[in-house]
Write an enzyme that holds these catalytic residues in place. Sequence first.
Site, PDB file in Angstrom:
ATOM      1  N   ARG A 163       2.857 146.337  53.280  1.00  9.73           N
ATOM      2  CA  ARG A 163       3.291 145.916  51.930  1.00  9.73           C
ATOM      3  C   ARG A 163       2.277 146.332  50.883  1.00  9.73           C
ATOM      4  O   ARG A 163       2.639 146.782  49.789  1.00  9.73           O
ATOM      5  CB  ARG A 163       3.501 144.409  51.870  1.00  9.73           C
ATOM      6  CG  ARG A 163       4.688 143.924  52.661  1.00  9.73           C
ATOM      7  CD  ARG A 163       4.792 142.428  52.655  1.00  9.73           C
ATOM      8  NE  ARG A 163       3.596 141.861  53.271  1.00  9.73           N
ATOM      9  CZ  ARG A 163       3.128 140.641  53.065  1.00  9.73           C
ATOM     10  NH1 ARG A 163       3.763 139.817  52.257  1.00  9.73           N
ATOM     11  NH2 ARG A 163       2.046 140.216  53.665  1.00  9.73           N
ATOM     12  N   ASN A 171       8.081 141.142  53.564  1.00  9.47           N
ATOM     13  CA  ASN A 171       8.227 140.976  55.012  1.00  9.47           C
ATOM     14  C   ASN A 171       9.473 140.151  55.287  1.00  9.47           C
ATOM     15  O   ASN A 171       9.759 139.202  54.557  1.00  9.47           O
ATOM     16  CB  ASN A 171       7.023 140.234  55.607  1.00  9.47           C
ATOM     17  CG  ASN A 171       5.831 141.131  55.839  1.00  9.47           C
ATOM     18  OD1 ASN A 171       5.910 142.346  55.718  1.00  9.47           O
ATOM     19  ND2 ASN A 171       4.712 140.522  56.175  1.00  9.47           N
TER      20      ASN A 171
END
Length: 112
Positions: free
Chosen positions: A38, A56
């Site tokens: 990320r 996520n």
Amino acid sequence: MFGFRQREQEPEPTSSLPSDTKRLHLRFVGEVQGVGFRWTATLVAKNLNLTGWVRNEYDGSVTAEIQGSEAHVGAFFPQMLEQYRHRPIRYVVDERKEIEPIEDEKRFEVRY
């Protein structure tokens, strides 16, 4: 005689987005959690002046939406690979769908 006024037509909505703006909804699977995926996506997106988000998912995948010029959106994928060249991870884009751009989006963020 009756006089009828012609109804004024409403102006077509105009977009402040450049005409080549593209937005993709993406789902990454593989080694994408616990490897800084990320944060790497955020770094790459910001370097390319992309807006959108990354998150996520509970199933171990990562979902993202990226928006920007067609060239910058296209550059996202090779730049992600470049970021992981010294620490290769295995992942694939499991889902890639072009969606409607968001007019007032200003930045790229990590969502929780």
